[in-house]
Design a protein around this motif. Sequence first.
Motif, PDB file in Angstrom:
ATOM      1  N   GLY A 147       0.817  -1.218   0.000  1.00  0.00           N
ATOM      2  CA  GLY A 147       0.000   0.000   0.000  1.00  0.00           C
ATOM      3  C   GLY A 147       0.848   1.264   0.000  1.00  0.00           C
ATOM      4  O   GLY A 147       0.699   2.123  -0.882  1.00  0.00           O
ATOM      5  N   PRO A 148       1.751   1.431   0.980  1.00  0.00           N
ATOM      6  CA  PRO A 148       2.634   2.597   0.953  1.00  0.00           C
ATOM      7  C   PRO A 148       3.496   2.678  -0.301  1.00  0.00           C
ATOM      8  O   PRO A 148       3.761   3.779  -0.803  1.00  0.00           O
ATOM      9  CB  PRO A 148       3.505   2.396   2.203  1.00  0.00           C
ATOM     10  N   VAL A 149       3.917   1.535  -0.835  1.00  0.00           N
ATOM     11  CA  VAL A 149       4.734   1.551  -2.047  1.00  0.00           C
ATOM     12  C   VAL A 149       3.925   2.087  -3.234  1.00  0.00           C
ATOM     13  O   VAL A 149       4.422   2.881  -4.041  1.00  0.00           O
ATOM     14  CB  VAL A 149       5.283   0.144  -2.351  1.00  0.00           C
ATOM     15  N   VAL A 150       2.668   1.674  -3.351  1.00  0.00           N
ATOM     16  CA  VAL A 150       1.818   2.183  -4.430  1.00  0.00           C
ATOM     17  C   VAL A 150       1.570   3.674  -4.243  1.00  0.00           C
ATOM     18  O   VAL A 150       1.538   4.443  -5.212  1.00  0.00           O
ATOM     19  CB  VAL A 150       0.497   1.381  -4.496  1.00  0.00           C
ATOM     20  N   HIS A 151       1.366   4.101  -2.999  1.00  0.00           N
ATOM     21  CA  HIS A 151       1.234   5.535  -2.715  1.00  0.00           C
ATOM     22  C   HIS A 151       2.450   6.297  -3.247  1.00  0.00           C
ATOM     23  O   HIS A 151       2.324   7.327  -3.931  1.00  0.00           O
ATOM     24  CB  HIS A 151       1.092   5.767  -1.206  1.00  0.00           C
ATOM     25  N   LEU A 152       3.638   5.803  -2.907  1.00  0.00           N
ATOM     26  CA  LEU A 152       4.866   6.469  -3.362  1.00  0.00           C
ATOM     27  C   LEU A 152       4.972   6.467  -4.884  1.00  0.00           C
ATOM     28  O   LEU A 152       5.437   7.449  -5.484  1.00  0.00           O
ATOM     29  CB  LEU A 152       6.077   5.774  -2.743  1.00  0.00           C
ATOM     30  N   ALA A 153       4.531   5.377  -5.511  1.00  0.00           N
ATOM     31  CA  ALA A 153       4.575   5.320  -6.975  1.00  0.00           C
ATOM     32  C   ALA A 153       3.654   6.368  -7.592  1.00  0.00           C
ATOM     33  O   ALA A 153       4.037   7.072  -8.538  1.00  0.00           O
ATOM     34  CB  ALA A 153       4.181   3.915  -7.447  1.00  0.00           C
ATOM     35  N   LEU A 154       2.452   6.492  -7.068  1.00  0.00           N
ATOM     36  CA  LEU A 154       1.511   7.485  -7.596  1.00  0.00           C
ATOM     37  C   LEU A 154       2.023   8.904  -7.372  1.00  0.00           C
ATOM     38  O   LEU A 154       1.856   9.782  -8.237  1.00  0.00           O
ATOM     39  CB  LEU A 154       0.145   7.308  -6.940  1.00  0.00           C
ATOM     40  N   LEU A 155       2.627   9.157  -6.246  1.00  0.00           N
ATOM     41  CA  LEU A 155       3.173  10.488  -5.960  1.00  0.00           C
ATOM     42  C   LEU A 155       4.356  10.790  -6.879  1.00  0.00           C
ATOM     43  O   LEU A 155       4.489  11.917  -7.384  1.00  0.00           O
ATOM     44  CB  LEU A 155       3.597  10.570  -4.498  1.00  0.00           C
ATOM     45  N   THR A 156       5.196   9.797  -7.095  1.00  0.00           N
ATOM     46  CA  THR A 156       6.337  10.001  -8.001  1.00  0.00           C
ATOM     47  C   THR A 156       5.862  10.233  -9.432  1.00  0.00           C
ATOM     48  O   THR A 156       6.394  11.092 -10.151  1.00  0.00           O
ATOM     49  CB  THR A 156       7.272   8.792  -7.948  1.00  0.00           C
ATOM     50  N   GLY A 157       4.853   9.483  -9.860  1.00  0.00           N
ATOM     51  CA  GLY A 157       4.299   9.692 -11.186  1.00  0.00           C
ATOM     52  C   GLY A 157       3.746  11.092 -11.359  1.00  0.00           C
ATOM     53  O   GLY A 157       3.950  11.731 -12.400  1.00  0.00           O
ATOM     54  N   ALA A 158       3.052  11.591 -10.334  1.00  0.00           N
ATOM     55  CA  ALA A 158       2.521  12.951 -10.404  1.00  0.00           C
ATOM     56  C   ALA A 158       3.642  13.973 -10.443  1.00  0.00           C
ATOM     57  O   ALA A 158       3.590  14.939 -11.219  1.00  0.00           O
ATOM     58  CB  ALA A 158       1.617  13.205  -9.194  1.00  0.00           C
ATOM     59  N   ALA A 159       4.670  13.783  -9.617  1.00  0.00           N
ATOM     60  CA  ALA A 159       5.787  14.730  -9.571  1.00  0.00           C
ATOM     61  C   ALA A 159       6.523  14.771 -10.908  1.00  0.00           C
ATOM     62  O   ALA A 159       6.865  15.849 -11.418  1.00  0.00           O
ATOM     63  CB  ALA A 159       6.741  14.360  -8.441  1.00  0.00           C
ATOM     64  N   LEU A 160       6.780  13.608 -11.502  1.00  0.00           N
ATOM     65  CA  LEU A 160       7.480  13.565 -12.788  1.00  0.00           C
ATOM     66  C   LEU A 160       6.640  14.182 -13.905  1.00  0.00           C
ATOM     67  O   LEU A 160       7.166  14.889 -14.776  1.00  0.00           O
ATOM     68  CB  LEU A 160       7.836  12.118 -13.134  1.00  0.00           C
ATOM     69  N   THR A 161       5.340  13.914 -13.890  1.00  0.00           N
ATOM     70  CA  THR A 161       4.454  14.502 -14.897  1.00  0.00           C
ATOM     71  C   THR A 161       4.428  16.019 -14.776  1.00  0.00           C
ATOM     72  O   THR A 161       4.507  16.745 -15.776  1.00  0.00           O
ATOM     73  CB  THR A 161       3.032  13.937 -14.747  1.00  0.00           C
ATOM     74  N   LEU A 162       4.314  16.502 -13.548  1.00  0.00           N
ATOM     75  CA  LEU A 162       4.277  17.948 -13.332  1.00  0.00           C
ATOM     76  C   LEU A 162       5.608  18.587 -13.714  1.00  0.00           C
ATOM     77  O   LEU A 162       5.640  19.664 -14.337  1.00  0.00           O
ATOM     78  CB  LEU A 162       3.948  18.231 -11.867  1.00  0.00           C
TER      79      LEU A 162
END
Length: 554
Positions: A341-356
Amino acid sequence: MTHSGRDDDGGEVVPRAGAEPGRQRGRWRPRLDRPALVALLFGMIGVGYRLVLVLTTVPVSNSDEATFGLAALHIAQGREQPIFLYGQRYMGTLESYLAAPLLAVTGPSWPMLRLPVLALYALFLWLIHRLTRRIGSPWFATVVVGLLALGSERVVRDQVTAVGGRPEVKVAVLAMLLVVVALARGTVRRRGLAVGGFGLLAGVALWSDWLIVPYLAVAGLVLVWTLRRELFGWSGLLLVVGFAVGLAPMIRDNLVAPPGQDSLSVLRGVSGEDGPVPPWSQRLGGGLLDGVPLAAGLCPVDGCARWQAWFGLLYPLLLVVAAALAGLAYRRATGRGDRVGPVVHLALLTGAALTLLAYLRSPLAATDPLGNARYLSVLQLSLPAVLWPLWVAAVAARRGTAGVAGRVAGAAATAVLAALAAGSLVVTVLFATTGAAPGRTEERQARELADTVRAAGLREVYGEYWTCNRLVFNTDEEVVCAVVEGSLHPGQNRYPAYWWRLARAQRPGYVLAADAPADRRLRELLGDRADAALLAEVGGFRVYHPAEPLRPWR
């Protein structure tokens, strides 16, 4: 006495007749709990709202969408099997293939072209609800669905119009992450097939839209973290095979593409900008103060007032806080099943940061933030991870388990969530009640223009980019249009066959926006014959049919 359990989606597992107590075998009977029922209601409202818009062709159609529609017609007729959108080599035509069976029955129809995209939105809501329940909580998943059910014009346009890529890639990423969660928690039996499906989804998503690359990268890292040594066996082979199958259309096209026309070269050329690059301050201002609130549905399509830009300023802070919270949860958890769960959270946050970050690097973030906020629409994928700290703080304050500082933080978090919901709701209502009217008027005028051109007996016309392919689609290719620029020289013709047909036409017409540069140039060339060549004025357009063919580029 038999034992019945409840799964994490609120469904009840009912043992088979004669099954021994405590055995895991059973059939699943969907009995939704209260959070799931409310989420279902929100989802139905969101889909119903968009269905009404789809049936009335709102948001307004345009020539980009018409190009996907023409590709769908050609697929349905067996004339073409396009891999990429006509005129480019980097955006897949999956939406055209999905719409082709419908258009084969109905002919050119904007609602039929958009219905498969609407179905993708419904699937997106279902998948993000399931994922959020697995990595968050049931009521938080309901809140996420409720927010995503709302939709300003900017948000809805990305969710229901056939403009390529974004609807299907969001579905693919969510399905990939659900596969990873199931693999980590051991709830999937055929693990090799699941990994192969992960690869297939990644390949299809990459073919559809390169915008999703940051999310595909982080999803791949989560898969590696989950499987580790398994990828050195059959699972790894199936992953590669699935990815190759999903990406096969792009691979095939790039193998035969002329030099410099492969997807990477074309994409680099499209991404490059001539002239000086605006400073970071301007790009940050356009990207955060306009792009993020627009993509979140907090602003009308014509831009954000300063008081509406608050979410853009808060967004980077939420990314940092959410990442810290996920890191803390990872350290406290034990076992791969609990830590996924926390790993998926980090993945989604990293994806958002890279996209932005990729968006902010582009000069378009400063020069045209309103027209390019669509590139941030994939940030919807990260909404559960970005808002999770606000939900945790709000729930802790409500339960009274936090101290004074925690209660203050909880009150602030509750206010932010309420402001986000209220702002989205207000913009949605304004668009649904008054903002959609201009689009309906424009759509009616576009149909009237098509009827006028057809009734005048014109079958080959020149026009501007935003006129041509929409006119061709509206007339079911009875009228063929070739694109010219304001100087009446050749423009961006996505489907070259139309241009070559116009080149052979004995007496082509012109359909031009009244008083636009192309219209003024044509009247200048015609001189005192301009009024005689004018057949009609419809909805801000002028239809000309000169007595002699006029092609100033020759």
